[in-house]
Design a protein around this motif. Structure first.
Motif, PDB file in Angstrom:
ATOM      1  N   ARG A 134       4.236  -0.929  11.153  1.00 14.86           N
ATOM      2  CA  ARG A 134       3.072  -0.037  11.085  1.00 14.86           C
ATOM      3  C   ARG A 134       3.505   1.426  11.116  1.00 14.86           C
ATOM      4  N   PHE A 135       4.515   1.733  11.917  1.00 12.92           N
ATOM      5  CA  PHE A 135       5.057   3.091  11.955  1.00 12.92           C
ATOM      6  C   PHE A 135       5.531   3.514  10.565  1.00 12.92           C
ATOM      7  N   LEU A 136       6.273   2.647   9.892  1.00  9.64           N
ATOM      8  CA  LEU A 136       6.763   2.970   8.554  1.00  9.64           C
ATOM      9  C   LEU A 136       5.615   3.129   7.565  1.00  9.64           C
ATOM     10  N   ASP A 137       4.667   2.204   7.597  1.00  6.87           N
ATOM     11  CA  ASP A 137       3.584   2.246   6.617  1.00  6.87           C
ATOM     12  C   ASP A 137       2.665   3.440   6.828  1.00  6.87           C
ATOM     13  N   ASP A 138       2.414   3.803   8.088  1.00  7.07           N
ATOM     14  CA  ASP A 138       1.603   4.994   8.354  1.00  7.07           C
ATOM     15  C   ASP A 138       2.289   6.241   7.802  1.00  7.07           C
ATOM     16  N   LEU A 139       3.593   6.311   7.979  1.00  7.24           N
ATOM     17  CA  LEU A 139       4.336   7.466   7.474  1.00  7.24           C
ATOM     18  C   LEU A 139       4.373   7.462   5.946  1.00  7.24           C
ATOM     19  N   LEU A 140       4.493   6.284   5.348  1.00 10.74           N
ATOM     20  CA  LEU A 140       4.440   6.188   3.887  1.00 10.74           C
ATOM     21  C   LEU A 140       3.137   6.763   3.346  1.00 10.74           C
ATOM     22  N   VAL A 141       2.026   6.390   3.971  1.00 10.23           N
ATOM     23  CA  VAL A 141       0.723   6.845   3.495  1.00 10.23           C
ATOM     24  C   VAL A 141       0.549   8.344   3.723  1.00 10.23           C
ATOM     25  N   LEU A 142       1.083   8.859   4.829  1.00 10.67           N
ATOM     26  CA  LEU A 142       1.025  10.301   5.057  1.00 10.67           C
ATOM     27  C   LEU A 142       1.741  11.050   3.940  1.00 10.67           C
ATOM     28  N   ARG A 143       2.892  10.536   3.517  1.00 16.21           N
ATOM     29  CA  ARG A 143       3.658  11.199   2.463  1.00 16.21           C
ATOM     30  C   ARG A 143       3.053  10.962   1.077  1.00 16.21           C
ATOM     31  N   THR A 144       2.580   9.746   0.836  1.00 13.23           N
ATOM     32  CA  THR A 144       2.048   9.372  -0.480  1.00 13.23           C
ATOM     33  C   THR A 144       0.751   8.590  -0.267  1.00 13.23           C
ATOM     34  N   PRO A 145      -0.396   9.269  -0.220  1.00 12.42           N
ATOM     35  CA  PRO A 145      -1.659   8.615   0.128  1.00 12.42           C
ATOM     36  C   PRO A 145      -2.031   7.419  -0.749  1.00 12.42           C
ATOM     37  N   ARG A 146      -1.614   7.395  -2.019  1.00  9.61           N
ATOM     38  CA  ARG A 146      -1.984   6.266  -2.882  1.00  9.61           C
ATOM     39  C   ARG A 146      -1.425   4.942  -2.360  1.00  9.61           C
ATOM     40  N   LEU A 147      -0.394   4.995  -1.518  1.00 13.82           N
ATOM     41  CA  LEU A 147       0.197   3.767  -0.998  1.00 13.82           C
ATOM     42  C   LEU A 147      -0.734   3.051  -0.016  1.00 13.82           C
ATOM     43  N   ALA A 148      -1.788   3.723   0.433  1.00 13.35           N
ATOM     44  CA  ALA A 148      -2.798   3.024   1.240  1.00 13.35           C
ATOM     45  C   ALA A 148      -3.421   1.902   0.425  1.00 13.35           C
ATOM     46  N   GLY A 149      -3.616   2.135  -0.880  1.00 13.06           N
ATOM     47  CA  GLY A 149      -4.150   1.096  -1.744  1.00 13.06           C
ATOM     48  C   GLY A 149      -3.171  -0.040  -1.943  1.00 13.06           C
ATOM     49  N   VAL A 150      -1.884   0.281  -2.063  1.00 14.13           N
ATOM     50  CA  VAL A 150      -0.862  -0.757  -2.211  1.00 14.13           C
ATOM     51  C   VAL A 150      -0.805  -1.626  -0.959  1.00 14.13           C
ATOM     52  N   ARG A 151      -0.856  -0.977   0.201  1.00 12.41           N
ATOM     53  CA  ARG A 151      -0.818  -1.741   1.457  1.00 12.41           C
ATOM     54  C   ARG A 151      -2.052  -2.631   1.581  1.00 12.41           C
ATOM     55  N   ALA A 152      -3.223  -2.112   1.216  1.00 15.62           N
ATOM     56  CA  ALA A 152      -4.451  -2.905   1.277  1.00 15.62           C
ATOM     57  C   ALA A 152      -4.392  -4.072   0.304  1.00 15.62           C
ATOM     58  N   ASP A 153      -3.849  -3.847  -0.885  1.00 12.94           N
ATOM     59  CA  ASP A 153      -3.719  -4.930  -1.863  1.00 12.94           C
ATOM     60  C   ASP A 153      -2.782  -6.017  -1.357  1.00 12.94           C
ATOM     61  N   TYR A 154      -1.673  -5.598  -0.753  1.00  9.60           N
ATOM     62  CA  TYR A 154      -0.725  -6.583  -0.236  1.00  9.60           C
ATOM     63  C   TYR A 154      -1.372  -7.424   0.870  1.00  9.60           C
ATOM     64  N   ASP A 155      -2.100  -6.775   1.772  1.00 11.17           N
ATOM     65  CA  ASP A 155      -2.768  -7.511   2.852  1.00 11.17           C
ATOM     66  C   ASP A 155      -3.785  -8.505   2.292  1.00 11.17           C
TER      67      ASP A 155
END
Length: 386
Positions: A134-155
């Motif tokens: 979660r620490f990594l993914d939160d930081l990923l989204v902070l740097r590149t907000p579109r990755l929130a969609g990738v994480r949601a799709d994966y879940d």
């Protein structure tokens, strides 16, 4: 970047609140349970649409209220924007930018960026692998907000695939329901590989980018440490065989899924993919045989664990700044957990941030390096001191 004004309506303990904030250091002083953490939690929520204290939104809405609202005036590069989120437990949340509703709340991600230090940070070191993912993914989204969609799709893919695996496991062998689940599984394998490979590629790149900042930060907060003492490494759930690009990672993931098919059907759960990966934290130690690295979890002292947790947060902040941003720093009740030396070290390291928000039970816990605007929090009120 800084928050110039914070407005709350039925958020946590606050029925209604509106306060102006300044750049630089601001401390919220009050006894435990008076609502000081609720203030910084609200700002952090706008950054990642989640709380660093609870897993769901329901506790964020004041008891007895149907919905809550967080609104902030955010100044970035001299321009001000009004960002707000309406919290609706049991229903979809809604978000607005400058009073105009956006299609999905995650459209606001990236407009407010925070890095939070809190007592819960010890779970980054001592907690489960999911805390570090979660620490990594939160930081990923902070740097590149579109990755929130990738994480949601994966879940979403993972939930569907797990449901099919459970159906196949529980169905009678050779029955129509088992055959149907197995025939559909191949489609979801491809989806898992596609979204999983993208998330994995981003995590691998993030750990590579973060690694030197972790060593530098650990040297700054740990007594007598060097930047070569602290190490982070990404440990995937399968052998990558040197793959780092998305297409190659997807291929490797599919191969491993097929290899583990029997185990997954026996257990009714997906055993391969980013949801099973780990961020490995190790510390270098000197002994008679020379320098060795040991896992932080289980081997590090309490002080070393705290230093590593602080280093992870400081590294996040430094990486975001290197990207050309200056996130809002939130130090939530963290000084009470640190000895005097670490307090001073941390304060001096972050004092130059554009905005630092501190919570503390007593004013004496706030180091002199962070002396600035102070608010007294108590009895449901927040008032500027002086």
């Amino acid at each position: 970047m800084h928050v110039a004004r914070l407005s709350l309506h039925d958020f946590r303990s606050y029925r209604q609140l509106d306060i102006a904030l300044d750049p630089g250091a601001t401390a919220f002083i009050g006894r435990n349970g008076q609502g000081k953490t609720n203030l910084v939690e609200a700002i952090d929520y706008l950054s990642r649409l989640g709380s660093h204290r609870v897993a769901t939104d329901a506790p964020l809405v004041r008891a007895g209220a149907e919905q809550g609202l967080v609104r902030a005036a955010v100044v970035r590069d001299g321009r001000e924007a009004i960002i707000e989120v309406e919290l609706n437990p049991g229903r979809a949340n809604r978000a607005r930018i400058n009073r105009s509703q956006v299609p999905r709340p995650r459209e606001i991600l990236g407009l407010v960026r925070t890095v939070v230090f809190s007592p819960e940070d010890l779970t980054l070191v001592k907690g489960d692998p999911s805390d570090r993912r979660r620490f990594l993914d939160d930081l990923l989204v902070l740097r590149t907000p579109r990755l929130a969609g990738v994480r949601a799709d994966y879940d979403r893919v993972l939930r569907q695939r797990n449901s099919l695996l459970k159906t196949a496991r529980n169905a009678r062998r050779g029955s129509s329901s088992q055959d149907s689940a197995l025939s559909t599984l191949g489609t979801w394998d491809a989806h898992l590989a596609g979204t999983g490979a993208e998330l994995l590629e981003e995590r691998l790149a993030l750990v590579d980018a973060l690694r030197p900042y972790v060593g530098k930060a650990y040297e700054a907060v740990a007594r007598g440490a060097s930047r070569d003492d602290a190490h982070i490494a990404y440990k995937p759930s399968f052998d990558l065989e040197g793959a780092t690009r998305r297409d190659d990672l997807a291929t490797r993931l599919l191969v491993e899924v097929e290899r583990r098919r029997g185990d997954e059907l026996d257990r009714g759960i997906s055993l391969v993919g980013p949801h099973r990966d780990e961020l490995v934290l190790t510390l270098g130690h000197s002994n008679a045989e020379g320098q060795t690295s040991l896992p932080v979890k289980g081997y590090a002292s309490h002080g070393e664990s705290w230093s590593f947790a602080l280093a992870l947060r400081l590294a996040s902040y430094d990486l975001l700044r290197a990207d050309g941003d200056d996130p809002i720093l939130i130090l939530d009740d963290v000084f009470a957990e640190l000895d005097t030396e670490r307090r001073q070290q941390l304060a001096e390291l972050v004092a130059g941030a554009e905005q630092v928000l501190v919570t503390a039970a007593v004013a004496a816990d706030v180091p002199e390096a962070l002396a600035g605007t102070r608010f007294l929090v108590g009895g449901g009120e927040v008032r500027r001191d002086g």
